[in-house]
Design an enzyme around this catalytic site. Structure first.
Site, PDB file in Angstrom:
ATOM      1  N   GLY A 187     -34.648  -9.556  25.813  1.00  0.00           N
ATOM      2  CA  GLY A 187     -35.827  -9.090  25.072  1.00  0.00           C
ATOM      3  C   GLY A 187     -35.771  -9.257  23.566  1.00  0.00           C
ATOM      4  O   GLY A 187     -36.562  -8.632  22.849  1.00  0.00           O
ATOM      5  N   ASN A 189     -36.689 -11.852  21.791  1.00  0.00           N
ATOM      6  CA  ASN A 189     -37.952 -12.437  21.325  1.00  0.00           C
ATOM      7  C   ASN A 189     -39.092 -11.421  21.400  1.00  0.00           C
ATOM      8  O   ASN A 189     -39.974 -11.408  20.537  1.00  0.00           O
ATOM      9  CB  ASN A 189     -38.295 -13.698  22.121  1.00  0.00           C
ATOM     10  CG  ASN A 189     -37.551 -14.909  21.587  1.00  0.00           C
ATOM     11  OD1 ASN A 189     -37.824 -15.392  20.488  1.00  0.00           O
ATOM     12  ND2 ASN A 189     -36.571 -15.370  22.357  1.00  0.00           N
ATOM     13  N   ARG A 249     -45.401 -16.592  45.687  1.00  0.00           N
ATOM     14  CA  ARG A 249     -45.546 -16.720  44.236  1.00  0.00           C
ATOM     15  C   ARG A 249     -47.026 -16.562  43.833  1.00  0.00           C
ATOM     16  O   ARG A 249     -47.347 -16.048  42.765  1.00  0.00           O
ATOM     17  CB  ARG A 249     -45.017 -18.072  43.775  1.00  0.00           C
ATOM     18  CG  ARG A 249     -44.870 -18.189  42.262  1.00  0.00           C
ATOM     19  CD  ARG A 249     -44.565 -19.608  41.859  1.00  0.00           C
ATOM     20  NE  ARG A 249     -43.292 -20.080  42.359  1.00  0.00           N
ATOM     21  CZ  ARG A 249     -42.128 -19.891  41.726  1.00  0.00           C
ATOM     22  NH1 ARG A 249     -42.094 -19.258  40.583  1.00  0.00           N
ATOM     23  NH2 ARG A 249     -41.016 -20.351  42.249  1.00  0.00           N
ATOM     24  N   ARG A 280     -39.086 -17.020  35.391  1.00  0.00           N
ATOM     25  CA  ARG A 280     -39.880 -17.419  36.546  1.00  0.00           C
ATOM     26  C   ARG A 280     -40.822 -18.538  36.139  1.00  0.00           C
ATOM     27  O   ARG A 280     -41.267 -18.578  34.983  1.00  0.00           O
ATOM     28  CB  ARG A 280     -40.769 -16.256  37.035  1.00  0.00           C
ATOM     29  CG  ARG A 280     -40.069 -15.012  37.428  1.00  0.00           C
ATOM     30  CD  ARG A 280     -39.566 -15.041  38.844  1.00  0.00           C
ATOM     31  NE  ARG A 280     -40.601 -15.211  39.850  1.00  0.00           N
ATOM     32  CZ  ARG A 280     -40.372 -15.813  41.029  1.00  0.00           C
ATOM     33  NH1 ARG A 280     -39.186 -16.301  41.304  1.00  0.00           N
ATOM     34  NH2 ARG A 280     -41.341 -15.915  41.923  1.00  0.00           N
ATOM     35  N   ASN A 310     -45.107 -20.414  25.694  1.00  0.00           N
ATOM     36  CA  ASN A 310     -43.699 -20.246  26.075  1.00  0.00           C
ATOM     37  C   ASN A 310     -42.812 -20.649  24.905  1.00  0.00           C
ATOM     38  O   ASN A 310     -43.192 -21.479  24.083  1.00  0.00           O
ATOM     39  CB  ASN A 310     -43.377 -21.140  27.279  1.00  0.00           C
ATOM     40  CG  ASN A 310     -41.944 -20.986  27.753  1.00  0.00           C
ATOM     41  OD1 ASN A 310     -41.424 -19.862  27.878  1.00  0.00           O
ATOM     42  ND2 ASN A 310     -41.276 -22.098  28.025  1.00  0.00           N
ATOM     43  N   HIS A 354     -38.982 -22.264  24.252  1.00  0.00           N
ATOM     44  CA  HIS A 354     -37.886 -22.935  24.959  1.00  0.00           C
ATOM     45  C   HIS A 354     -36.787 -23.263  23.942  1.00  0.00           C
ATOM     46  O   HIS A 354     -37.085 -23.765  22.853  1.00  0.00           O
ATOM     47  CB  HIS A 354     -38.412 -24.219  25.614  1.00  0.00           C
ATOM     48  CG  HIS A 354     -37.389 -24.907  26.459  1.00  0.00           C
ATOM     49  ND1 HIS A 354     -37.106 -24.509  27.752  1.00  0.00           N
ATOM     50  CD2 HIS A 354     -36.561 -25.945  26.191  1.00  0.00           C
ATOM     51  CE1 HIS A 354     -36.154 -25.284  28.248  1.00  0.00           C
ATOM     52  NE2 HIS A 354     -35.805 -26.161  27.324  1.00  0.00           N
ATOM     53  N   ASP A 403     -42.355 -26.963  31.061  1.00  0.00           N
ATOM     54  CA  ASP A 403     -41.835 -27.282  29.716  1.00  0.00           C
ATOM     55  C   ASP A 403     -42.483 -28.527  29.110  1.00  0.00           C
ATOM     56  O   ASP A 403     -41.925 -29.120  28.181  1.00  0.00           O
ATOM     57  CB  ASP A 403     -40.298 -27.464  29.727  1.00  0.00           C
ATOM     58  CG  ASP A 403     -39.564 -26.168  30.040  1.00  0.00           C
ATOM     59  OD1 ASP A 403     -40.139 -25.087  29.827  1.00  0.00           O
ATOM     60  OD2 ASP A 403     -38.417 -26.242  30.515  1.00  0.00           O
ATOM     61  N   ALA A 409     -33.720 -18.824  14.981  1.00  0.00           N
ATOM     62  CA  ALA A 409     -34.918 -19.635  14.694  1.00  0.00           C
ATOM     63  C   ALA A 409     -36.076 -19.251  15.615  1.00  0.00           C
ATOM     64  O   ALA A 409     -37.238 -19.202  15.184  1.00  0.00           O
ATOM     65  CB  ALA A 409     -34.579 -21.116  14.839  1.00  0.00           C
ATOM     66  N   GLU A 410     -35.761 -18.949  16.870  1.00  0.00           N
ATOM     67  CA  GLU A 410     -36.809 -18.538  17.813  1.00  0.00           C
ATOM     68  C   GLU A 410     -37.553 -17.310  17.309  1.00  0.00           C
ATOM     69  O   GLU A 410     -38.775 -17.197  17.444  1.00  0.00           O
ATOM     70  CB  GLU A 410     -36.192 -18.204  19.187  1.00  0.00           C
ATOM     71  CG  GLU A 410     -35.615 -19.386  19.922  1.00  0.00           C
ATOM     72  CD  GLU A 410     -35.089 -18.999  21.308  1.00  0.00           C
ATOM     73  OE1 GLU A 410     -35.706 -18.159  21.977  1.00  0.00           O
ATOM     74  OE2 GLU A 410     -34.055 -19.544  21.717  1.00  0.00           O
TER      75      GLU A 410
HETATM   76  C1  GRF Z   1     -34.491 -17.492  24.735  1.00  0.00           C
HETATM   77  O1  GRF Z   1     -33.450 -18.372  24.383  1.00  0.00           O
HETATM   78  C2  GRF Z   1     -35.744 -18.247  25.089  1.00  0.00           C
HETATM   79  O2  GRF Z   1     -35.912 -19.432  24.347  1.00  0.00           O
HETATM   80  C3  GRF Z   1     -35.525 -18.591  26.531  1.00  0.00           C
HETATM   81  O3  GRF Z   1     -34.873 -17.463  27.075  1.00  0.00           O
HETATM   82  C4  GRF Z   1     -34.183 -16.766  26.044  1.00  0.00           C
HETATM   83  C5  GRF Z   1     -34.684 -15.360  26.063  1.00  0.00           C
HETATM   84  O4  GRF Z   1     -33.989 -14.498  25.178  1.00  0.00           O
HETATM   85  N1  GRF Z   1     -36.770 -18.940  27.171  1.00  0.00           N
HETATM   86  P1  GRF Z   1     -34.557 -13.049  24.894  1.00  0.00           P
HETATM   87  O5  GRF Z   1     -34.721 -12.335  26.227  1.00  0.00           O
HETATM   88  O6  GRF Z   1     -35.864 -13.187  24.173  1.00  0.00           O
HETATM   89  O7  GRF Z   1     -33.515 -12.383  24.038  1.00  0.00           O
END
Ligand code: GRF
Length: 214
Positions: free
Chosen positions: A15, A17, A68, A94, A110, A112, A151, A179-180
């Site tokens: 979590g 992000n 699903r 998922r 998303n 990635h 993706d 960076a994310e």
């Molecule tokens: C991140 O590296 C994101 O890019 C990928 O899964 C990871 C999730 O990390 N899709 P977090 O749960 O947000 O810490």
């Protein structure tokens, strides 16, 4: 209820992000309200992060559904009842069902942990490990719209980080993750502000960079 756009976040684990998105809504750089967090796993840190921020949460485990598709219908119903207009996949482990992609066409983002299209198609830390194994000198992260092709939806933005000779998967993943945490809230804000224009369903341009006559 505030007039801010309502976003829903799908998570599965740590979590971080999600925490970055919450921080950005709190400091005003992301003018939005996180209305609902859905986790595909129970008892994960992401759920606690959401609860601590006063955000409603739901757990939807794959095994709770016959298919699903049913899982997707439940996600759509929950997000619609929370009046969510944009979905963010933030470490969601998922593939979302096509019915969700259809219901929220061009409204699912998303993140990635690679510079797509390189190292697509696996969950963290797969892309970071693949980058190290390939010997690339730069990697990073990508935000993109979610389409039926995993993706491969139109890229919204990317951030580049160097790969150092002595990197491990962990040190590289940490650098990319930092960076994310900048890229994801900024991309969500840009999409909500209408700054991201999709061209032919394949790529995006910033509206400010669209020239007359295009
Ligand atoms: C991140 O590296 C994101 O890019 C990928 O899964 C990871 C999730 O990390 N899709 P977090 O749960 O947000 O810490």
């Amino acid at each position: 209820m505030s007039d801010l756009p309502r976003i829903g976040v799908l998570v599965s684990g740590r979590g971080s992000n999600l925490a970055a998105l919450i921080a950005a809504t709190e400091n005003g750089t992301l003018p939005a309200q996180i209305a609902l967090v859905i986790s595909s796993k129970p008892n994960v840190p992401a759920l606690e992060i959401a609860a601590n921020a006063g955000i409603p949460t739901q757990v939807m485990r794959p095994r709770d559904f016959a298919s699903r598709h049913e899982e997707g219908e439940a996600i759509i119903a929950a997000m619609r009842s929370a009046q969510v207009e944009l979905l963010v996949l933030a470490g969601y482990a998922r593939l979302v069902d096509p019915c969700v992609i259809e219901a929220y066409r061009w409204k699912i983002i998303n993140i990635h942990p690679s510079l797509l299209p390189a190292f697509a198609g696996s969950m963290a830390p797969g892309p970071q490990a693949a980058a190290l194994a390939a010997g690339v000198k730069f990697s990073g992260c990508t935000t993109h719209f979610v389409t039926e092709d995993t993706d491969a939806g139109p890229i919204i933005d990317q951030a580049v980080v160097p790969v150092h000779d002595d990197d491990t998967v962990e040190t590289l993943a940490d650098r990319i993750l930092r960076a994310e945490h900048q890229l994801l809230p900024a991309s969500v804000a840009a999409v909500l502000a209408g700054e991201v224009q999709i061209i032919d369903g394949r790529r995006t341009v910033r509206r400010s960079s669209v020239h007359a006559g295009d």
